[in-house]
Design a protein around this motif. Structure first.
Motif, PDB file in Angstrom:
ATOM      1  N   PHE A  84      30.436 -23.296   2.152  1.00  0.00           N
ATOM      2  CA  PHE A  84      31.691 -24.039   2.072  1.00  0.00           C
ATOM      3  C   PHE A  84      32.134 -24.133   0.625  1.00  0.00           C
ATOM      4  O   PHE A  84      31.368 -24.560  -0.247  1.00  0.00           O
ATOM      5  CB  PHE A  84      31.500 -25.439   2.674  1.00  0.00           C
ATOM      6  N   ASP A  85      33.380 -23.744   0.364  1.00  0.00           N
ATOM      7  CA  ASP A  85      33.884 -23.704  -1.007  1.00  0.00           C
ATOM      8  C   ASP A  85      34.853 -24.850  -1.308  1.00  0.00           C
ATOM      9  O   ASP A  85      35.614 -24.794  -2.279  1.00  0.00           O
ATOM     10  CB  ASP A  85      34.557 -22.364  -1.300  1.00  0.00           C
ATOM     11  N   ASN A 108      27.211 -11.371  -0.716  1.00  0.00           N
ATOM     12  CA  ASN A 108      26.164 -10.878   0.181  1.00  0.00           C
ATOM     13  C   ASN A 108      26.784 -10.548   1.540  1.00  0.00           C
ATOM     14  O   ASN A 108      27.591 -11.321   2.069  1.00  0.00           O
ATOM     15  CB  ASN A 108      25.069 -11.938   0.340  1.00  0.00           C
ATOM     16  N   GLU A 109      26.384  -9.424   2.112  1.00  0.00           N
ATOM     17  CA  GLU A 109      27.033  -8.950   3.347  1.00  0.00           C
ATOM     18  C   GLU A 109      26.834  -9.887   4.533  1.00  0.00           C
ATOM     19  O   GLU A 109      27.574  -9.839   5.517  1.00  0.00           O
ATOM     20  CB  GLU A 109      26.518  -7.551   3.706  1.00  0.00           C
ATOM     21  N   TYR A 110      25.804 -10.757   4.464  1.00  0.00           N
ATOM     22  CA  TYR A 110      25.507 -11.627   5.603  1.00  0.00           C
ATOM     23  C   TYR A 110      26.076 -13.038   5.452  1.00  0.00           C
ATOM     24  O   TYR A 110      25.961 -13.855   6.365  1.00  0.00           O
ATOM     25  CB  TYR A 110      24.000 -11.712   5.823  1.00  0.00           C
ATOM     26  N   ALA A 111      26.654 -13.338   4.310  1.00  0.00           N
ATOM     27  CA  ALA A 111      27.179 -14.679   4.051  1.00  0.00           C
ATOM     28  C   ALA A 111      28.697 -14.690   4.194  1.00  0.00           C
ATOM     29  O   ALA A 111      29.363 -13.689   3.941  1.00  0.00           O
ATOM     30  CB  ALA A 111      26.781 -15.141   2.661  1.00  0.00           C
ATOM     31  N   GLN A 112      29.226 -15.834   4.613  1.00  0.00           N
ATOM     32  CA  GLN A 112      30.681 -15.976   4.732  1.00  0.00           C
ATOM     33  C   GLN A 112      31.119 -17.325   4.168  1.00  0.00           C
ATOM     34  O   GLN A 112      30.403 -18.318   4.294  1.00  0.00           O
ATOM     35  CB  GLN A 112      31.113 -15.930   6.202  1.00  0.00           C
ATOM     36  N   ILE A 113      32.292 -17.335   3.556  1.00  0.00           N
ATOM     37  CA  ILE A 113      32.939 -18.599   3.236  1.00  0.00           C
ATOM     38  C   ILE A 113      33.446 -19.165   4.557  1.00  0.00           C
ATOM     39  O   ILE A 113      34.200 -18.501   5.273  1.00  0.00           O
ATOM     40  CB  ILE A 113      34.130 -18.403   2.266  1.00  0.00           C
ATOM     41  N   ASP A 114      33.022 -20.350   4.908  1.00  0.00           N
ATOM     42  CA  ASP A 114      33.307 -20.876   6.248  1.00  0.00           C
ATOM     43  C   ASP A 114      33.304 -22.399   6.216  1.00  0.00           C
ATOM     44  O   ASP A 114      32.466 -23.016   5.560  1.00  0.00           O
ATOM     45  CB  ASP A 114      32.244 -20.360   7.229  1.00  0.00           C
ATOM     46  N   TYR A 115      34.225 -22.998   6.924  1.00  0.00           N
ATOM     47  CA  TYR A 115      34.372 -24.449   6.963  1.00  0.00           C
ATOM     48  C   TYR A 115      33.706 -25.058   8.195  1.00  0.00           C
ATOM     49  O   TYR A 115      33.118 -26.134   8.145  1.00  0.00           O
ATOM     50  CB  TYR A 115      35.864 -24.772   6.954  1.00  0.00           C
TER      51      TYR A 115
END
Length: 267
Positions: A84-85, A108-115
């Motif tokens: 979370f950003d 990283n290919e497995y990480a996402q910015i996500d709420y």
């Protein structure tokens, strides 16, 4: 910038800033010497159950510039590895994200910015009052909710985080938010927790993952612990020191269905 409002204030910890500060004053202490480990392992139940276990470890910790706080995904919402950003709004004030580190880790290919994984997730939120209390200088966080047990993905995350920590021109602490075995009796929980703690003490992240699966040890933050152990070893960590281990039964007096709580640090 998105704002995440408190999800468990007045449920897991006091929502009143004054009551929260008074509680922290009552459980925290000043050690002879503060330490700067590579990672911290702390529980995330309601403070009445696990707060003192967490406080014993947090009291030892010196201030850091950034805290990478990793916890499990209890809700099933959002991405498998969710960063979370935005701002974590807390009773004591807003906790700012370390955008520079978040953007680097999110590559990283497995990480996402996500709420969504963070919306109702308590495992990170309950660590923030302790982090705020020990921080004697401005700080930021990188909140990561980990919802996968895929060791290839977890190891890849560990490599990314270790490289970023190694090259960052700032002090960074990895914080693993996890409870231990859940909802079995005291005897079984102590046995199962002992097996998991044995792997932690050996800094054996693969052994930890294997034994929790083999023996049905319901350590909810095992994947976050995997990342932290692997990353800490890449940063030349040599030991895991156990600070405190108790169960909810030690507080409630009901030993028929307990949850294990551990605090420890990796240096």
């Amino acid at each position: 910038m998105q704002i995440r409002k408190p999800a468990v204030a007045d449920l897991f910890y006091p929502a009143s800033p004054e009551e929260l500060h008074a509680y922290l004053n009552s459980v925290m202490f000043e050690p002879e010497k503060k330490i700067k480990p590579k990672a911290l392992i702390v529980p995330h139940a309601g403070y009445v159950y696990s707060g003192e276990v967490a406080a014993k470890a947090y009291s030892l910790i010196d201030s850091f510039d950034t805290y990478i706080v990793m916890g499990p995904n209890h809700t099933g919402l959002g991405a498998e590895i969710s960063i979370f950003d935005g701002i974590y709004q807390m009773p004591f004030g807003d906790v700012e994200p370390d955008i520079e580190l978040i953007e680097a880790i999110a590559k990283n290919e497995y990480a996402q910015i996500d709420y969504y994984a963070h919306l109702q997730e308590h495992s990170i939120e309950v660590q923030l009052p302790f982090i705020n209390y020990i921080s004697k200088k401005p700080y930021k966080i990188v909140p990561i909710v980990v919802g996968t047990h895929n060791v290839a993905k977890l190891y890849s995350m560990a490599e990314t985080i270790a490289e970023i920590v190694r090259n960052a021109n700032k002090d960074i602490l990895m914080v693993v938010s996890t409870d231990m075995n859940h909802y079995e009796d005291q005897t079984i929980t102590l046995m199962k927790d002992k097996d998991a703690i044995g792997m932690l003490k050996q800094l054996d992240e693969n052994g930890l993952m294997r034994i929790t699966q083999l023996k049905g040890i319901t350590m909810c933050g095992v994947s976050a612990a995997y990342i932290a152990i692997a990353a800490a070893k890449m940063l030349n960590a040599k030991s895991c020191q156990i600070v405190e281990h108790k169960t909810s039964g030690d507080v409630s007096g009901d030993y028929t269905k307990v949850v294990g709580y551990l605090s420890a640090y990796i240096e």
